[in-house]
Design a protein around this motif. Structure first.
Motif, PDB file in Angstrom:
ATOM      1  N   ASP A   1       0.015  -5.143  -6.424  1.00  0.00           N
ATOM      2  CA  ASP A   1      -0.176  -5.199  -4.855  1.00  0.00           C
ATOM      3  C   ASP A   1      -1.248  -6.287  -4.239  1.00  0.00           C
ATOM      4  OD1 ASP A   1       1.681  -3.212  -3.347  1.00  0.00           O
ATOM      5  OD2 ASP A   1       0.615  -2.093  -5.021  1.00  0.00           O
ATOM      6  N   TYR A   2      -1.130  -7.156  -3.372  1.00  0.00           N
ATOM      7  CA  TYR A   2      -2.242  -7.790  -2.673  1.00  0.00           C
ATOM      8  C   TYR A   2      -2.231  -7.271  -1.270  1.00  0.00           C
ATOM      9  CZ  TYR A   2      -4.534 -11.258   0.101  1.00  0.00           C
ATOM     10  OH  TYR A   2      -5.209 -12.069   1.044  1.00  0.00           O
ATOM     11  N   ASN A   3      -3.303  -6.969  -0.786  1.00  0.00           N
ATOM     12  CA  ASN A   3      -3.165  -6.373   0.647  1.00  0.00           C
ATOM     13  C   ASN A   3      -4.453  -6.843   1.342  1.00  0.00           C
ATOM     14  OD1 ASN A   3      -1.898  -3.942   2.256  1.00  0.00           O
ATOM     15  ND2 ASN A   3      -4.269  -3.709   2.387  1.00  0.00           N
ATOM     16  N   HIS A   4      -4.040  -7.477   2.461  1.00  0.00           N
ATOM     17  CA  HIS A   4      -5.481  -7.944   3.404  1.00  0.00           C
ATOM     18  C   HIS A   4      -5.331  -7.265   4.612  1.00  0.00           C
ATOM     19  CE1 HIS A   4      -7.092 -10.382   6.554  1.00  0.00           C
ATOM     20  NE2 HIS A   4      -8.111 -10.625   5.631  1.00  0.00           N
ATOM     21  N   LYS A   5      -6.131  -6.417   5.086  1.00  0.00           N
ATOM     22  CA  LYS A   5      -6.285  -5.900   6.452  1.00  0.00           C
ATOM     23  C   LYS A   5      -7.477  -6.423   7.366  1.00  0.00           C
ATOM     24  CE  LYS A   5      -5.773  -2.646   9.669  1.00  0.00           C
ATOM     25  NZ  LYS A   5      -6.806  -3.432  10.584  1.00  0.00           N
TER      26      LYS A   5
ATOM     27  N   TRP B   1       4.568   1.481   5.208  1.00  0.00           N
ATOM     28  CA  TRP B   1       3.667   0.595   4.480  1.00  0.00           C
ATOM     29  C   TRP B   1       2.406   0.309   5.173  1.00  0.00           C
ATOM     30  CZ3 TRP B   1       2.500  -4.317   6.840  1.00  0.00           C
ATOM     31  CH2 TRP B   1       3.441  -4.441   7.669  1.00  0.00           C
TER      32      TRP B   1
ATOM     33  N   GLU C   1      -1.596   0.629   6.868  1.00  0.00           N
ATOM     34  CA  GLU C   1      -2.836   1.390   6.542  1.00  0.00           C
ATOM     35  C   GLU C   1      -3.858   1.293   7.390  1.00  0.00           C
ATOM     36  OE1 GLU C   1      -3.839  -0.133   2.647  1.00  0.00           O
ATOM     37  OE2 GLU C   1      -1.748   0.100   1.870  1.00  0.00           O
TER      38      GLU C   1
ATOM     39  N   GLN D   1       4.316  -8.154   6.961  1.00  0.00           N
ATOM     40  CA  GLN D   1       3.401  -8.485   7.901  1.00  0.00           C
ATOM     41  C   GLN D   1       3.574  -8.013   9.169  1.00  0.00           C
ATOM     42  OE1 GLN D   1       0.939 -11.176   7.500  1.00  0.00           O
ATOM     43  NE2 GLN D   1       0.395  -9.910   9.349  1.00  0.00           N
TER      44      GLN D   1
ATOM     45  N   GLN E   1      -2.228  -6.590   9.231  1.00  0.00           N
ATOM     46  CA  GLN E   1      -2.134  -6.402   7.707  1.00  0.00           C
ATOM     47  C   GLN E   1      -0.972  -7.338   7.152  1.00  0.00           C
ATOM     48  OE1 GLN E   1      -1.296  -2.262   6.666  1.00  0.00           O
ATOM     49  NE2 GLN E   1      -0.956  -2.846   4.589  1.00  0.00           N
ATOM     50  N   THR E   2      -1.377  -7.738   6.125  1.00  0.00           N
ATOM     51  CA  THR E   2      -0.552  -8.581   5.342  1.00  0.00           C
ATOM     52  C   THR E   2      -0.720  -8.059   3.862  1.00  0.00           C
ATOM     53  OG1 THR E   2      -1.237 -10.425   6.262  1.00  0.00           O
ATOM     54  CG2 THR E   2      -0.018 -10.813   4.341  1.00  0.00           C
ATOM     55  N   LYS E   3       0.805  -7.805   3.237  1.00  0.00           N
ATOM     56  CA  LYS E   3       0.867  -7.121   1.836  1.00  0.00           C
ATOM     57  C   LYS E   3       2.056  -8.017   1.176  1.00  0.00           C
ATOM     58  CE  LYS E   3       1.464  -2.610   0.039  1.00  0.00           C
ATOM     59  NZ  LYS E   3       1.415  -1.175   0.306  1.00  0.00           N
TER      60      LYS E   3
ATOM     61  N   GLN F   1       3.749  -7.607  -2.754  1.00  0.00           N
ATOM     62  CA  GLN F   1       4.036  -6.626  -3.858  1.00  0.00           C
ATOM     63  C   GLN F   1       4.913  -6.989  -4.912  1.00  0.00           C
ATOM     64  OE1 GLN F   1       6.110  -2.510  -3.814  1.00  0.00           O
ATOM     65  NE2 GLN F   1       3.863  -1.939  -3.605  1.00  0.00           N
TER      66      GLN F   1
END
Length: 492
Positions: free
Chosen positions: A127-131, A432, A434, A462, A483-485, A487
């Motif tokens: 996973d790449y996750n950006h909040k 999904w 967070e 997104q 948030q951008t995710k 996976q």
């Protein structure tokens, strides 16, 4: 392929029939002193080998994959009399000739129903996750609480700085904001300067790379009993100390038994998903009865929650799903939550419902409603009455078994502030979002799924147009960070 090659794979250990010490040799071209004599005779008398014309084996002749599959199919039919080592050989042959067996009408999956077999399955996710950080603006000029604080010589209404959801927490030291001796103008100026300084000092977002591996083994203990054991391992890539923070735990450890036609019982550790999983979608220890009819399934059980900070909570629950037509289904659940140290006059329930429908050949729609209710019977009022509403529309179908299949979707979440927190693994477990996008939120989202190879999927998600449902104070205006995710998910 030499016939003796596949024979060696089977016959070296595959004595599935009775001993051939006194069995007649059906093949004229297999002498008694041949190294393969005992195995050939045993397999022939077991019905696994038939030879070429009924009287000749022709062990040195090359055979086709189709012929090899026929031999394997006959071995599969006798697998219930084989030991673990012999079944392993049959399994290996069955998977090698799966295509040919399918043409013969033999399902390789039938091997999973053999007593003593163990099936392994699992997933691996990256996973790449950006909040992005949420920012809060303070209406200092209209914040009358400051004037009241000075007048009453108290800090009861002092402003609180932003709680940065995706990074550090800005200090909330009230003495840094203003003193009681200052004039209102000075207080307003100092408060404004403090807020601007806090904003500049705050982080602007949080990006993380993580991975999760899950491995589950399912063993056929007897005709009606299966045992399951599973492990999950999770860690991060971008933290230098990430390896030290990675952890593994047993998230599956149970026995499932069929006790009657369409009725089974599950006991031990398993994942409990209530409804669509917004309120709870995590590990529990407990017992569950399952009834499955043609169009209706019902689950009822009692379990101890294992999510972090909820390990002393218990829940008794029942949930049902039903197909109301070929294109639509509905479901509902109810759970009574046993909260530790809860007063006798308090009662906590969770419940919800959903509907799913296929709108045409390519469009699927989902709508769900879930509620957490804590009621005080003495005061005759609810202490918590939080509701979450969720909707999703999907176009296309991303199927792990079909490379190059895909879908795109849009979803909507409208959720109150819940007593269960996403940080403890409770609320929003099945969706999904967070951080501060989990509850007390109105949020939209878009996404896409693409199967780039069999059992391999890439996902993009997104959020957008997100806003708090209730502001913490009339003088505060919050801009929620989106948030951008991305996976990658692999099944095996």
């Amino acid at each position: 392929m030499k016939k003796t090659k596949i024979l060696a794979a089977l016959a070296a250990t595959m004595a599935v029939g009775a001993t051939c010490a006194f069995a007649a040799n059906p093949f004229a071209d297999v002498p008694a002193d041949s190294w393969a004599y005992k195995s050939v005779v045993t397999l022939a008398n077991s019905g696994i080998l038939q030879g070429v014309d009924g009287t000749h084996f022709q062990g040195n002749r090359n055979i086709t994959r189709y012929e090899a599959a026929e031999i394997t199919a006959k071995a599969m039919a006798h697998a219930d009399r084989a030991n673990a080592q012999q079944r392993a050989i049959i399994n290996k042959l069955a998977h090698e000739f799966a295509g040919e067996l399918n043409n013969l009408g033999v399902r390789v999956a039938n091997l999973e129903d053999q007593v003593g077999t163990v099936k392994f399955s699992g997933t691996f996710k990256v996973d790449y996750n950006h909040k992005a950080a949420s920012t809060r603006d303070y209406d200092v000029a209209n914040y009358k609480g400051i004037k009241d604080d000075i007048k009453n010589n108290t800090h009861d209404h002092a402003m609180q700085p932003a709680d940065w959801q995706s990074g550090e927490t800005v200090s909330a030291d009230k003495e840094q904001k203003y003193s009681n001796e200052g004039t209102y103008g000075e207080v307003k100026k100092n408060a404004g300067e403090y807020i601007e300084t806090a904003k500049k000092a705050a982080v602007t977002g949080d990006a993380s790379y993580s991975y999760t591996a899950q491995l589950t083994a399912t063993a056929k203990v007897s005709k009606n009993v299966k045992a399951n054991i599973g492990f999950k391992y999770k860690g991060t890539f971008n933290d230098a100390a990430g390896a030290d923070k990675a952890y593994a735990h047993v998230n599956v450890a149970n026995v499932q038994a069929k006790v009657a036609d369409r009725v089974s019982v599950l006991a031990g550790r398993h994942t409990l998903t209530l409804g669509q999983g917004y309120i709870y979608d995590n590990v529990v220890d407990g017992v569950e009865a399952q009834v499955a009819a043609d169009k209706v399934s019902v689950q009822a059980g009692y379990a101890k929650l294992k999510a972090k900070d909820f390990t002393d909570y218990k829940v008794g629950y029942v949930q049902a799903r039903a197909a109301v037509s070929d294109v639509a289904g509905i479901g509902a659940y109810y759970g009574h939550v046993v909260v530790p140290n809860e007063p006798k006059d308090a009662s906590t329930q969770v419940y919800g419902a959903f509907v799913q429908a296929n709108v045409g050949k390519q469009v699927q729609a989902l709508a769900s409603y879930e509620k957490f209710r804590a009621y005080d019977s003495t005061a005759k009022q609810a202490r918590d009455n939080s509701v979450a509403r969720y909707g999703k529309v999907t176009y296309g179908k991303a199927d792990f078994a079909t490379p190059k299949s895909w879908d795109v979707w849009v979803d909507y979440l409208n959720a109150d502030s819940f007593a269960f927190s996403v940080e403890t693994g409770g609320v929003n477990g099945g969706t999904w979002r967070e951080g501060d996008l989990a509850d007390n939120i109105i949020s939209w989202g878009i996404g896409a799924d693409y199967i780039f190879a069999k059992n391999a999927k890439v996902q993009f998600k997104q959020s957008f147009a997100s806003k708090l449902k209730y502001e913490p104070h009339a003088a505060v205006k919050t801009k929620v960070g989106e948030q951008t995710k991305v996976q990658l998910e692999f099944l095996f």
